[in-house]
Design an enzyme around this catalytic site. Structure first.
Site, PDB file in Angstrom:
ATOM      1  N   CYS A 157     -96.869  41.250  77.824  1.00 35.04           N
ATOM      2  CA  CYS A 157     -98.308  41.221  77.564  1.00 35.04           C
ATOM      3  C   CYS A 157     -98.643  42.274  76.525  1.00 35.04           C
ATOM      4  O   CYS A 157     -98.241  43.442  76.669  1.00 35.04           O
ATOM      5  CB  CYS A 157     -99.072  41.475  78.868  1.00 35.04           C
ATOM      6  SG  CYS A 157    -100.848  41.700  78.623  1.00 35.04           S
ATOM      7  N   ASP A 204     -93.624  38.869  80.839  1.00 37.36           N
ATOM      8  CA  ASP A 204     -93.950  37.466  81.069  1.00 37.36           C
ATOM      9  C   ASP A 204     -92.646  36.684  81.015  1.00 37.36           C
ATOM     10  O   ASP A 204     -91.930  36.733  80.007  1.00 37.36           O
ATOM     11  CB  ASP A 204     -94.922  36.945  80.000  1.00 37.36           C
ATOM     12  CG  ASP A 204     -96.272  37.634  80.057  1.00 37.36           C
ATOM     13  OD1 ASP A 204     -96.786  37.831  81.171  1.00 37.36           O
ATOM     14  OD2 ASP A 204     -96.809  37.970  78.985  1.00 37.36           O
TER      15      ASP A 204
END
Length: 280
Positions: free
Chosen positions: A187, A194
């Protein structure tokens, strides 16, 4: 608006009464310019979201639940920051609505306005609500294709390295579907990882699988939203490997009850089924 102005990474009060102002749109253009996209986008596609934590009250005050499948067209000028979408959906929690259709229509209309940044809506978001009697019909299926994760390659680059990509430009073209579960990025606001799986379907010069795997791994410490990572992968493969046709589809594990699954294609086709993988 910029990501650091969003609610992401900040302590936030949860609103439990319907509030569409919670949606925080972010423009697609700045990150697209970074990868050489100006003007009209050179691909088709959409961002396929699944919201697993949707609830509201019926007119008698009884809680209702549903899973929402949301389709955001890639030609929209904005994406919706994921935490803001979570906050927005949570704002239905203690809101009385007379039907699931009414909830669906509100979500569709609010997101459609957000993804065009307050301008005239040129294409609407698709929203489908799945109610509890149909929950058991939701399948779990892995992405189809030849796994390149089987390759025993050395990886030492963890920032985007498109130079790792190559293809047999002078040989007979092929049709292939390649998949990897080793996609990871971070992120850009919180730095949290992620995790995702990616499917690459193409026609054209055969892509060197070892280099492709090393390239996917090179995104491991890169800070970028899901949608932007998939567009980066698409543009890098198109530039370096020169396929006649290309589709890139990624399914990311959920965060905050949401998963985001961007899909980009060089040619018109039906979108892939929004079917979750085992990790999702």
């Amino acid at each position: 608006m910029t990501p650091d102005q969003s609610p992401l990474g900040k302590t936030t009060d949860y609103v439990d009464q319907y509030d569409p102002s919670l949606l925080f749109p972010l423009p697609r253009e700045p990150k697209r310019v970074e990868i050489g996209i100006t003007g009209s986008v050179p691909f088709l596609g959409a961002d396929l979201w699944t919201a697993f934590e949707l609830s509201w009250l019926n007119m008698k005050g009884k809680p209702q639940v549903a899973i929402a499948h949301i389709t955001i067209p890639c030609e929209s000028t904005h994406i919706v920051e994921s935490k803001s979408l979570k906050l927005y959906l949570n704002s239905f929690n203690n809101t009385r609505v007379d039907s699931a259709d009414a909830v669906r229509d509100r979500i569709r209309d609010d997101i459609s306005r957000a993804i065009w940044g307050g301008e005239a809506v040129k294409s609407v978001a698709g929203v489908r609500l799945l109610l509890p009697p149909l929950f058991e019909c939701e399948p779990v299926k892995e992405l189809e294709g030849v796994s390149i994760d089987r390759l025993d390659v050395e990886c030492d680059t963890y920032q985007p390295a498109p130079q790792l990509l190559s293809a047999a430009l002078d040989e007979k073209p092929v049709d292939e579907v390649l998949v990897s579960d080793l996609l990871r990025s971070n992120c850009p606001v919180t730095g949290q990882p992620d995790w995702g799986s990616v499917q690459i379907r193409y026609s054209g010069p055969q892509i060197d699988q070892a280099g492709l795997l090393q390239y996917i791994v090179s995104l491991r410490n890169h800070n970028e939203f899901h949608e932007q990572c998939v567009e980066r992968i698409y543009m890098d493969i198109m530039a370096r490997c020169k396929p006649a046709k290309l589709m890139v589809y990624a399914r990311y594990t959920r965060r905050g009850g949401l998963d985001i699954n961007p899909w980009r294609s060089s040619h018109p086709q039906l979108p892939p089924a929004n079917t979750r993988t085992a990790r999702q």
